[in-house]
Design a protein around this motif. Structure first.
Motif, mmCIF file in Angstrom:
data_model
loop_
_atom_site.group_PDB
_atom_site.id
_atom_site.type_symbol
_atom_site.label_atom_id
_atom_site.label_comp_id
_atom_site.label_asym_id
_atom_site.label_seq_id
_atom_site.Cartn_x
_atom_site.Cartn_y
_atom_site.Cartn_z
ATOM 1 N N ARG A 140 0.779 -1.201 0.033
ATOM 2 C CA ARG A 140 0.045 -0.206 -0.048
ATOM 3 C C ARG A 140 0.940 1.206 0.057
ATOM 4 O O ARG A 140 0.654 2.347 -0.620
ATOM 5 N N PHE A 141 2.029 1.198 0.645
ATOM 6 C CA PHE A 141 2.872 2.322 0.980
ATOM 7 C C PHE A 141 3.572 2.644 -0.407
ATOM 8 O O PHE A 141 3.893 3.910 -0.842
ATOM 9 N N ILE A 142 3.798 1.368 -1.148
ATOM 10 C CA ILE A 142 4.717 1.606 -2.416
ATOM 11 C C ILE A 142 3.730 2.237 -3.381
ATOM 12 O O ILE A 142 4.146 3.095 -4.495
ATOM 13 N N ARG A 143 2.425 1.741 -3.471
ATOM 14 C CA ARG A 143 1.209 2.229 -4.537
ATOM 15 C C ARG A 143 1.224 3.750 -4.165
ATOM 16 O O ARG A 143 1.252 4.620 -5.225
ATOM 17 N N PHE A 144 1.229 4.186 -2.953
ATOM 18 C CA PHE A 144 1.297 5.676 -2.805
ATOM 19 C C PHE A 144 2.451 6.524 -3.213
ATOM 20 O O PHE A 144 2.169 7.472 -3.864
ATOM 21 N N ALA A 145 3.381 5.753 -2.975
ATOM 22 C CA ALA A 145 4.817 6.384 -3.340
ATOM 23 C C ALA A 145 4.903 6.534 -4.848
ATOM 24 O O ALA A 145 5.230 7.700 -5.397
ATOM 25 N N ASP A 146 4.482 5.544 -5.690
ATOM 26 C CA ASP A 146 4.336 5.599 -7.117
ATOM 27 C C ASP A 146 3.456 6.655 -7.587
ATOM 28 O O ASP A 146 3.733 7.163 -8.541
ATOM 29 N N ASP A 147 2.161 6.890 -6.781
ATOM 30 C CA ASP A 147 1.251 7.616 -7.395
ATOM 31 C C ASP A 147 1.579 9.209 -7.331
ATOM 32 O O ASP A 147 1.383 9.826 -7.752
ATOM 33 N N ALA A 148 2.706 9.302 -6.075
ATOM 34 C CA ALA A 148 3.129 10.602 -5.630
ATOM 35 C C ALA A 148 4.495 11.047 -6.389
ATOM 36 O O ALA A 148 5.057 12.115 -6.421
ATOM 37 N N GLY A 149 5.041 9.820 -7.407
ATOM 38 C CA GLY A 149 5.984 10.239 -8.028
ATOM 39 C C GLY A 149 7.390 10.209 -7.369
ATOM 40 O O GLY A 149 8.391 10.723 -7.793
ATOM 41 N N ALA A 150 7.362 9.502 -6.121
ATOM 42 C CA ALA A 150 8.563 9.510 -5.385
ATOM 43 C C ALA A 150 9.428 8.580 -5.962
ATOM 44 O O ALA A 150 9.169 7.430 -6.082
ATOM 45 N N GLN A 151 10.714 8.883 -5.738
ATOM 46 C CA GLN A 151 11.645 7.904 -6.143
ATOM 47 C C GLN A 151 12.611 7.462 -4.991
ATOM 48 O O GLN A 151 13.197 6.239 -5.001
ATOM 49 N N HIS A 152 12.475 8.091 -3.819
ATOM 50 C CA HIS A 152 13.037 7.808 -2.561
ATOM 51 C C HIS A 152 12.183 8.081 -1.216
ATOM 52 O O HIS A 152 11.296 8.551 -1.459
ATOM 53 N N ILE A 153 12.396 7.061 -0.371
ATOM 54 C CA ILE A 153 11.687 7.218 0.972
ATOM 55 C C ILE A 153 12.256 7.973 1.754
ATOM 56 O O ILE A 153 13.570 8.144 1.967
ATOM 57 N N ASP A 154 11.425 8.791 2.584
ATOM 58 C CA ASP A 154 12.100 9.721 3.489
ATOM 59 C C ASP A 154 10.755 9.945 4.551
ATOM 60 O O ASP A 154 9.662 9.663 4.243
ATOM 61 N N ALA A 186 -8.355 6.171 9.781
ATOM 62 C CA ALA A 186 -8.027 6.296 11.064
ATOM 63 C C ALA A 186 -7.740 5.094 11.956
ATOM 64 O O ALA A 186 -8.243 3.974 11.564
ATOM 65 N N ALA A 187 -6.606 5.067 12.504
ATOM 66 C CA ALA A 187 -6.296 4.170 13.493
ATOM 67 C C ALA A 187 -5.569 4.520 14.711
ATOM 68 O O ALA A 187 -5.207 5.635 14.713
ATOM 69 N N GLY A 188 -5.543 3.531 15.528
ATOM 70 C CA GLY A 188 -5.134 4.005 16.861
ATOM 71 C C GLY A 188 -3.248 3.774 16.850
ATOM 72 O O GLY A 188 -2.669 3.626 15.900
ATOM 73 N N SER A 189 -2.707 4.637 17.878
ATOM 74 C CA SER A 189 -1.492 4.798 18.017
ATOM 75 C C SER A 189 -0.620 3.601 17.789
ATOM 76 O O SER A 189 0.428 3.748 17.127
ATOM 77 N N SER A 190 -0.913 2.339 18.318
ATOM 78 C CA SER A 190 -0.208 1.252 17.967
ATOM 79 C C SER A 190 -0.076 0.886 16.641
ATOM 80 O O SER A 190 0.912 0.591 16.157
ATOM 81 N N THR A 191 -1.210 0.903 15.939
ATOM 82 C CA THR A 191 -1.191 0.369 14.659
ATOM 83 C C THR A 191 -0.431 1.373 13.598
ATOM 84 O O THR A 191 0.573 0.807 12.898
ATOM 85 N N ARG A 192 -0.513 2.672 13.864
ATOM 86 C CA ARG A 192 0.189 3.538 13.247
ATOM 87 C C ARG A 192 1.706 3.557 13.334
ATOM 88 O O ARG A 192 2.546 3.543 12.569
ATOM 89 N N SER A 193 2.123 3.233 14.772
ATOM 90 C CA SER A 193 3.516 3.051 15.177
ATOM 91 C C SER A 193 4.007 1.654 14.374
ATOM 92 O O SER A 193 5.322 1.510 13.937
ATOM 93 N N ALA A 194 3.237 0.665 14.412
ATOM 94 C CA ALA A 194 3.484 -0.558 13.663
ATOM 95 C C ALA A 194 3.907 -0.196 12.310
ATOM 96 O O ALA A 194 4.746 -1.040 11.602
ATOM 97 N N ARG A 195 2.926 0.539 11.726
ATOM 98 C CA ARG A 195 3.282 0.730 10.410
ATOM 99 C C ARG A 195 4.616 1.547 10.103
ATOM 100 O O ARG A 195 5.349 1.285 9.043
ATOM 101 N N LEU A 196 4.846 2.288 10.953
ATOM 102 C CA LEU A 196 6.118 3.068 10.846
ATOM 103 C C LEU A 196 7.407 2.093 10.933
ATOM 104 O O LEU A 196 8.216 2.276 10.265
ATOM 105 N N GLY A 197 7.216 1.184 11.660
ATOM 106 C CA GLY A 197 8.180 0.330 12.177
ATOM 107 C C GLY A 197 8.657 -0.399 10.832
ATOM 108 O O GLY A 197 9.726 -0.901 10.318
ATOM 109 N N MET A 198 7.453 -1.071 10.173
ATOM 110 C CA MET A 198 7.511 -1.701 8.739
ATOM 111 C C MET A 198 8.289 -0.907 7.759
ATOM 112 O O MET A 198 9.091 -1.495 6.964
ATOM 113 N N VAL A 199 7.937 0.292 7.431
ATOM 114 C CA VAL A 199 8.265 1.114 6.468
ATOM 115 C C VAL A 199 9.871 1.443 6.821
ATOM 116 O O VAL A 199 10.746 1.605 6.080
#
Length: 313
Positions: free
Chosen positions: A30-44, A57-70
């Motif tokens: 999902r993150f990569i699809r968003f990056a491609d749509d935004a024309g991003a070449q690098h992650i930051d 909308a999601a809880g802080s634990s879910t959002r933090s888990a996503r952050l860890g994966m990315v």
């Protein structure tokens, strides 16, 4: 290579290390699809925050888990392309973030055991018990509660096997001990019985023969830590702040894993053994050490990168 192609390589390499990545793959795609749509070449960090804001909308634990994966994916990418910047660990608030473990050096563990042996008590039982108790946790990675619950009969001297009957969630397991550890425990129980004037059912005891309590163990450890400079004296908080007894368990796990990488062993195969030894409910709980300890993360990433390049040849 496109981010999608890099993700395919990343997932293949991590699966070769034994990870279960079903959830991570869904999130990262999902993150990569968003990056491609935004024309991003690098992650930051900015790219991640824009993607995170676009998600339901999601809880802080879910959002933090996503952050860890990315973040892990970005760290892997940055090892081959410095244009990628991994989002910082604390970019999003998360109340469930686990405290980074303190990893003791061999010298510090030796100092802890030596100082514990000098703890004062009427008959010398406190020093004898605490030095052996801390030492056993350091060489086996037992939880504090597991070590405190041990009975003398849980050690089979003939086979050198320790029965852990009161593991987390009621699980039991058997730990084959090194002969030197068995000898040390025999020496301890012999001297313990001499001081008590009788045999003891609990393995670790206080001067009056009662089972060593968690409060007593933690108080003694705090005193030892202050004596060797690992903790500062605290006027209002008796134990003060600093490395804990539980960090001896963390140290055992981390040093074991570091040895795998340095000896060229297969982490995926060894991880199952370590998970069983530590009494973890899932290998994911053991994999956490790789993300929590910088040295381990560097070794894991270096191995993953090497495997990735070899797969391309």
């Amino acid at each position: 290579m496109s981010l999608a192609s890099q993700l395919d390589r990343y997932l293949a390499v991590r699966r070769s290390l034994g990870y279960d990545l079903r959830t991570s793959e869904r999130v990262l795609r999902r993150f990569i699809r968003f990056a491609d749509d935004a024309g991003a070449q690098h992650i930051d960090a900015d790219l991640f925050l824009r993607w995170d804001a676009s998600q339901p909308a999601a809880g802080s634990s879910t959002r933090s888990a996503r952050l860890g994966m990315v973040r892990l994916f970005a760290l892997w990418l940055s090892s081959v392309d410095l244009a990628h910047e991994a989002p910082p660990r604390g970019l999003l608030p998360d109340r469930t973030i686990r405290k980074r473990p303190y990893i003791y050096s061999k010298v510090e563990i030796g100092d802890i055991i030596a100082a514990a042996s000098e703890l004062p008590s009427t008959y010398g039982m406190r020093g004898l018990t605490c030095s052996t108790f801390f030492g056993l946790i350091a060489v086996t990675g037992l939880r504090i509660s597991e070590a405190l619950a041990l009975d003398t009969s849980d050690l089979d001297v003939a086979t050198g096997v320790l029965s852990v009957r009161h593991g987390k969630l009621g699980k039991e397991r058997l730990l084959p001990l090194d002969p030197t550890v068995v000898d040390r425990l025999i020496t301890y129980t012999t001297e313990r019985n001499r001081l008590l004037g009788r045999a003891s059912t609990p393995l670790f005891v206080r001067c009056n023969g009662d089972r060593l309590s968690e409060w007593s163990a933690r108080a003694s450890f705090a005193r030892v830590s202050r004596a060797i400079g690992l903790r500062e004296y605290s006027r209002f908080k008796r134990h003060g702040k600093g490395p804990r007894i539980h960090d001896l368990r963390h140290t055992f796990a981390v040093r074991t894993m570091i040895d795998w990488y340095r000896m060229g062993k297969d982490p995926a195969r060894e991880m199952i053994r370590l998970t069983t030894w530590l009494g973890h409910a899932s290998p994911d709980h053991t994999f956490w050490y790789i993300e929590a300890v910088p040295e381990l993360l560097e070794l894991a990433m270096a191995r993953a990168t090497r495997i990735g390049w070899e797969a391309q040849r």
